[in-house]
Write a protein that holds these residues in place. Structure first.
Motif, PDB file in Angstrom:
ATOM      1  N   LYS A 121      37.909  71.370 -36.034  1.00 56.44           N
ATOM      2  CA  LYS A 121      38.477  70.228 -36.735  1.00 56.44           C
ATOM      3  C   LYS A 121      37.929  68.893 -36.246  1.00 56.44           C
ATOM      4  O   LYS A 121      38.439  67.850 -36.601  1.00 56.44           O
ATOM      5  N   THR A 122      36.889  68.911 -35.437  1.00 61.01           N
ATOM      6  CA  THR A 122      36.353  67.663 -34.910  1.00 61.01           C
ATOM      7  C   THR A 122      35.510  66.915 -35.937  1.00 61.01           C
ATOM      8  O   THR A 122      35.247  65.733 -35.768  1.00 61.01           O
ATOM      9  N   HIS A 123      35.114  67.559 -37.009  1.00 61.01           N
ATOM     10  CA  HIS A 123      34.239  66.943 -37.995  1.00 61.01           C
ATOM     11  C   HIS A 123      34.979  66.453 -39.234  1.00 61.01           C
ATOM     12  O   HIS A 123      34.354  66.026 -40.189  1.00 61.01           O
ATOM     13  N   LEU A 124      36.297  66.468 -39.241  1.00 63.60           N
ATOM     14  CA  LEU A 124      37.060  66.066 -40.414  1.00 63.60           C
ATOM     15  C   LEU A 124      36.963  64.557 -40.630  1.00 63.60           C
ATOM     16  O   LEU A 124      36.942  63.784 -39.677  1.00 63.60           O
ATOM     17  N   PRO A 125      36.934  64.121 -41.903  1.00 68.73           N
ATOM     18  CA  PRO A 125      36.885  62.686 -42.172  1.00 68.73           C
ATOM     19  C   PRO A 125      38.198  62.012 -41.782  1.00 68.73           C
ATOM     20  O   PRO A 125      39.261  62.633 -41.807  1.00 68.73           O
ATOM     21  N   THR A 126      38.128  60.738 -41.441  1.00 73.03           N
ATOM     22  CA  THR A 126      39.324  59.986 -41.072  1.00 73.03           C
ATOM     23  C   THR A 126      39.395  58.700 -41.888  1.00 73.03           C
ATOM     24  O   THR A 126      38.397  58.240 -42.450  1.00 73.03           O
ATOM     25  N   LYS A 127      40.600  58.137 -41.937  1.00 73.91           N
ATOM     26  CA  LYS A 127      40.853  56.849 -42.584  1.00 73.91           C
ATOM     27  C   LYS A 127      41.819  56.081 -41.705  1.00 73.91           C
ATOM     28  O   LYS A 127      42.468  56.657 -40.826  1.00 73.91           O
ATOM     29  N   LEU A 128      41.959  54.778 -41.975  1.00 69.76           N
ATOM     30  CA  LEU A 128      42.947  53.968 -41.279  1.00 69.76           C
ATOM     31  C   LEU A 128      44.133  53.755 -42.201  1.00 69.76           C
ATOM     32  O   LEU A 128      43.980  53.402 -43.379  1.00 69.76           O
ATOM     33  N   ARG A 163      43.699  66.253 -44.360  1.00 66.87           N
ATOM     34  CA  ARG A 163      44.559  67.448 -44.339  1.00 66.87           C
ATOM     35  C   ARG A 163      44.267  68.277 -45.570  1.00 66.87           C
ATOM     36  O   ARG A 163      43.912  67.748 -46.624  1.00 66.87           O
ATOM     37  N   LYS A 164      44.481  69.558 -45.441  1.00 68.78           N
ATOM     38  CA  LYS A 164      44.185  70.475 -46.540  1.00 68.78           C
ATOM     39  C   LYS A 164      44.995  70.136 -47.791  1.00 68.78           C
ATOM     40  O   LYS A 164      44.498  70.237 -48.904  1.00 68.78           O
TER      41      LYS A 164
END
Length: 56
Positions: free
Chosen positions: A6-13, A24-25
């Protein structure tokens, strides 16, 4: 080395609290529309600024 991938999942603020949150799925079909990290932040989001009434 991590045991999960799960270290490559996209993120947002988050627009309310400003903290980063990860994909999240359950957001699979609407990731582009997600703006808040959770329900609490969505409920407490900033109210849109209303225009001041014109002087009479």
């Amino acid at each position: 080395m991590t045991s999960h991938g799960k270290t490559h999942l996209p993120t947002k603020l988050c627009l309310t609290c400003g903290r980063p949150f990860a994909y999240r799925k359950k957001w699979r079909n609407c990731w582009d529309e997600v703006k808040y990290c959770g329900e609490k932040c969505q409920r407490n989001r900033a109210k849109p600024a209303s225009a001041p009434p014109p002087p009479a």
